[in-house]
Design a protein around this motif. Structure first.
Motif, PDB file in Angstrom:
ATOM      1  N   THR A  40      11.122  53.079  84.384  1.00  0.00           N
ATOM      2  CA  THR A  40      10.367  53.190  83.131  1.00  0.00           C
ATOM      3  C   THR A  40       8.869  53.123  83.359  1.00  0.00           C
ATOM      4  OG1 THR A  40      10.522  50.814  82.886  1.00  0.00           O
ATOM      5  CG2 THR A  40      12.163  52.118  81.708  1.00  0.00           C
ATOM      6  N   SER A  41       8.464  52.828  84.585  1.00  0.00           N
ATOM      7  CA  SER A  41       7.037  52.688  84.865  1.00  0.00           C
ATOM      8  C   SER A  41       6.822  52.933  86.358  1.00  0.00           C
ATOM      9  CB  SER A  41       6.606  51.267  84.500  1.00  0.00           C
ATOM     10  OG  SER A  41       5.350  50.999  85.051  1.00  0.00           O
ATOM     11  N   GLY A  42       5.611  53.376  86.711  1.00  0.00           N
ATOM     12  CA  GLY A  42       5.325  53.666  88.114  1.00  0.00           C
ATOM     13  C   GLY A  42       5.553  52.470  89.018  1.00  0.00           C
ATOM     14  N   LEU A  68      11.268  57.458  82.584  1.00  0.00           N
ATOM     15  CA  LEU A  68      12.054  57.780  81.380  1.00  0.00           C
ATOM     16  C   LEU A  68      12.112  56.539  80.501  1.00  0.00           C
ATOM     17  CD1 LEU A  68      15.364  59.769  81.167  1.00  0.00           C
ATOM     18  CD2 LEU A  68      15.100  57.638  79.911  1.00  0.00           C
ATOM     19  N   ARG A  69      11.751  56.704  79.231  1.00  0.00           N
ATOM     20  CA  ARG A  69      11.818  55.569  78.306  1.00  0.00           C
ATOM     21  C   ARG A  69      12.694  55.918  77.109  1.00  0.00           C
ATOM     22  NH1 ARG A  69       5.754  52.792  78.513  1.00  0.00           N
ATOM     23  NH2 ARG A  69       5.897  52.393  80.747  1.00  0.00           N
ATOM     24  N   THR A  70      13.757  55.142  76.937  1.00  0.00           N
ATOM     25  CA  THR A  70      14.602  55.367  75.766  1.00  0.00           C
ATOM     26  C   THR A  70      14.081  54.577  74.574  1.00  0.00           C
ATOM     27  OG1 THR A  70      16.022  53.655  76.639  1.00  0.00           O
ATOM     28  CG2 THR A  70      16.757  55.901  76.961  1.00  0.00           C
ATOM     29  N   TRP A 156       0.004  41.863  76.918  1.00  0.00           N
ATOM     30  CA  TRP A 156       0.744  41.132  77.957  1.00  0.00           C
ATOM     31  C   TRP A 156       1.820  42.078  78.441  1.00  0.00           C
ATOM     32  CZ3 TRP A 156      -0.079  36.529  80.311  1.00  0.00           C
ATOM     33  CH2 TRP A 156       0.946  36.089  81.165  1.00  0.00           C
ATOM     34  N   TRP A 157       1.872  42.365  79.746  1.00  0.00           N
ATOM     35  CA  TRP A 157       2.833  43.360  80.210  1.00  0.00           C
ATOM     36  C   TRP A 157       3.887  42.751  81.131  1.00  0.00           C
ATOM     37  CZ3 TRP A 157       5.445  46.202  83.813  1.00  0.00           C
ATOM     38  CH2 TRP A 157       5.983  47.407  83.355  1.00  0.00           C
ATOM     39  N   SER A 158       5.141  43.117  80.885  1.00  0.00           N
ATOM     40  CA  SER A 158       6.221  42.755  81.810  1.00  0.00           C
ATOM     41  C   SER A 158       7.221  43.887  81.771  1.00  0.00           C
ATOM     42  CB  SER A 158       6.888  41.455  81.387  1.00  0.00           C
ATOM     43  OG  SER A 158       7.406  41.612  80.095  1.00  0.00           O
ATOM     44  N   TRP A 194      -4.417  54.550  79.573  1.00  0.00           N
ATOM     45  CA  TRP A 194      -4.326  53.894  80.888  1.00  0.00           C
ATOM     46  C   TRP A 194      -4.204  52.392  80.695  1.00  0.00           C
ATOM     47  CZ3 TRP A 194      -8.358  55.376  85.275  1.00  0.00           C
ATOM     48  CH2 TRP A 194      -7.817  55.076  86.518  1.00  0.00           C
ATOM     49  N   ASN A 195      -3.300  51.819  81.456  1.00  0.00           N
ATOM     50  CA  ASN A 195      -3.054  50.392  81.367  1.00  0.00           C
ATOM     51  C   ASN A 195      -3.281  49.741  82.735  1.00  0.00           C
ATOM     52  OD1 ASN A 195      -2.237  47.926  80.467  1.00  0.00           O
ATOM     53  ND2 ASN A 195      -0.059  48.416  80.355  1.00  0.00           N
ATOM     54  N   HIS A 196      -4.128  48.711  82.773  1.00  0.00           N
ATOM     55  CA  HIS A 196      -4.345  47.964  84.021  1.00  0.00           C
ATOM     56  C   HIS A 196      -3.741  46.575  83.835  1.00  0.00           C
ATOM     57  CE1 HIS A 196      -7.677  50.515  85.950  1.00  0.00           C
ATOM     58  NE2 HIS A 196      -7.286  51.167  84.871  1.00  0.00           N
ATOM     59  N   VAL A 217      -2.642  44.098  91.212  1.00  0.00           N
ATOM     60  CA  VAL A 217      -3.016  44.882  90.035  1.00  0.00           C
ATOM     61  C   VAL A 217      -2.142  46.127  90.002  1.00  0.00           C
ATOM     62  CG1 VAL A 217      -4.880  45.945  88.719  1.00  0.00           C
ATOM     63  CG2 VAL A 217      -5.411  44.113  90.327  1.00  0.00           C
ATOM     64  N   ASP A 218      -1.585  46.409  88.830  1.00  0.00           N
ATOM     65  CA  ASP A 218      -0.688  47.554  88.645  1.00  0.00           C
ATOM     66  C   ASP A 218      -1.275  48.401  87.530  1.00  0.00           C
ATOM     67  OD1 ASP A 218       1.546  49.131  87.664  1.00  0.00           O
ATOM     68  OD2 ASP A 218       2.104  47.429  86.387  1.00  0.00           O
ATOM     69  N   THR A 219      -1.628  49.652  87.824  1.00  0.00           N
ATOM     70  CA  THR A 219      -2.151  50.481  86.736  1.00  0.00           C
ATOM     71  C   THR A 219      -1.274  51.714  86.529  1.00  0.00           C
ATOM     72  OG1 THR A 219      -3.615  52.196  87.680  1.00  0.00           O
ATOM     73  CG2 THR A 219      -4.430  49.900  87.687  1.00  0.00           C
ATOM     74  N   GLY A 220      -1.221  52.180  85.295  1.00  0.00           N
ATOM     75  CA  GLY A 220      -0.439  53.374  84.984  1.00  0.00           C
ATOM     76  C   GLY A 220      -1.103  54.169  83.878  1.00  0.00           C
ATOM     77  N   MET A 221      -1.287  55.467  84.145  1.00  0.00           N
ATOM     78  CA  MET A 221      -1.911  56.342  83.143  1.00  0.00           C
ATOM     79  C   MET A 221      -0.953  57.493  82.847  1.00  0.00           C
ATOM     80  SD  MET A 221      -5.676  57.941  82.945  1.00  0.00           S
ATOM     81  CE  MET A 221      -5.965  58.386  84.648  1.00  0.00           C
TER      82      MET A 221
END
Ligand code: SER
Length: 404
Positions: A40-42, A68-70, A156-158, A194-196, A217-221
């Protein structure tokens, strides 16, 4: 900037800053990881490394990863949500800190992609009852002169109930008309691109937060969202990624905008999912695939349109090639070829999709018979729908169409 140039600009920037390019992985999580059905995420394939295990390619990585996100299925068809999308990612695995990540991100957006300063707004974690505000990110953005909105749990990301997590800083781009106004949380014309994530903690099964031995650090755009902005389009579906689909689908099926987008999104996603080795079934990943294909078939069938025999092989070829899944294709993301070795051919995938169509038509036949035998005046309430589903395999959405 087209897709190819956008991906190259991103990867070249990170390569110049000492990052190794990690190959794009399958949509299926790594062997033995059953915490999610799909990637669901890089960061998903990097989870053990975010928790501290050394990565063979080093401590600075970058990639283009299909996801892929359901969770977003109901939003597919609006201008920004897709089922399968690509994420441009960068990672510091215990190397540089969050401030550096934000500074590089800002420079890439401003100088690499040419976004004007007034088109940017960011959000930062403002603290909650367990952890304080993300002061470093706040100060970094203030230094860079970018307006900041402090928020709570949205920042807050998990990736799930347990595992690496932390405060994040989201970068929004103005997509509305006129002078940018309001803030990301008060105006939907600010679109998150973009999320850092500052991976500072691990959440344990008992809900407690434990600081990680080293900050990552995990980023995804979102690639398609970035392309929408760079190409000045109103939706992800109008970017060059979807060009062959946009040229063909209206000539096959005259659908309204929302249906058209859902059909394009679900068919393309279905091809990629089958390309990664999933077959339609009644459970797990196969059920997600079945739902995607049945939703398309329901739209086409209930509008009296021709079905999927009409879908040209070129679209299968283009899609597999774009995602680096075909054996002969080069993929759009240079240097990011998939690691999947599955032997997939466009013809095989078409066969799977047409077989699913055959089952769908058989189910409609069965449905007609069952519904025509039902007692006059029987109301299709919850228990009846459950009975039709459990005993005759007729999902409620099909019963609804058949009983119109
Ligand atoms: N994991 C974060 C996200 O998916 C950043 O990559 O948004």
């Amino acid at each position: 900037m087209n897709t190819h140039e956008t991906i190259s600009t991103f990867l070249d920037f990170y390569r110049e800053h000492g990052h190794e390019i990690s190959p794009s992985q399958s949509l299926l999580p790594p062997h033995g990881d059953d915490s999610v059905l799909f990637t669901t995420s890089g960061m998903h394939h990097l989870t053990p490394h975010l928790l501290g295990r050394p990565h063979p390619l080093g401590r600075r990585l970058s990639s283009v990863q299909r996801c892929l996100r359901t969770t977003d299925l109901d939003e597919v068809g609006d201008p920004t949500h897709l089922t399968v999308f690509e994420m441009l990612g960068s990672w510091s695995l215990g190397d540089y800190g969050g401030g550096q990540s934000l500074r590089w991100g800002h420079r890439l957006l401003r100088e690499g992609f040419g976004l004007p300063p007034e088109s940017l707004y960011v959000t930062v974690f403002g603290g909650d009852d367990q952890t304080g505000p993300d002061v470093e990110s706040l100060h970094t953005w203030q230094d860079l002169g970018v307006p900041v909105e402090l928020l709570g749990k949205d920042n807050w990301w998990s990736n799930g109930p347990t595992g690496p997590c932390g405060p994040d800083s989201e970068i929004f781009v103005w997509t509305g008309s006129g002078v940018p106004r309001d803030t990301p949380s008060t105006n939907p014309d600010w679109v998150e691109v973009w999320n850092h994530v500052m991976m500072r903690f691990e959440r344990l099964p008992d809900g407690s937060l434990v600081p990680l031995p080293r900050l990552s650090v995990d980023t995804g755009m979102g690639l398609e969202r970035l392309l929408t902005v760079l190409q000045g389009k109103d939706s992800v579906y109008e970017t060059d990624v979807f060009e062959p689909w946009q040229q063909t689908v209206p000539t096959l099926w005259p659908l309204d905008t929302r249906e058209h987008r859902v059909v394009v999104d679900h068919l393309r996603s279905g091809i990629v999912v089958i390309g990664d080795g999933v077959q339609p079934s009644n459970t797990g990943r196969g059920y997600v695939l079945r739902r995607l294909l049945r939703r398309v078939l329901t739209i086409l069938w209930s509008g009296n349109h021709p079905l999927l025999d009409e879908l040209p092989l070129d679209l299968y070829i283009h899609t597999l090639d774009h995602f680096g899944q075909s054996q002969t294709g080069t993929g759009t993301g240079i240097g990011t070829r998939t690691d999947t070795s599955t032997s997939v051919t466009p013809e095989n995938i078409r066969h799977v999709i047409l077989d699913e169509q055959r089952r769908f038509l058989q189910m409609l036949d069965r449905g007609h018979k069952v519904l025509s035998r039902r007692p006059r005046g029987q109301v299709l309430d919850g228990p009846t729908l459950r009975f039709l589903h459990e005993t005759h395999g007729l999902p409620p959405e099909i019963v609804e169409v058949l009983s119109l």
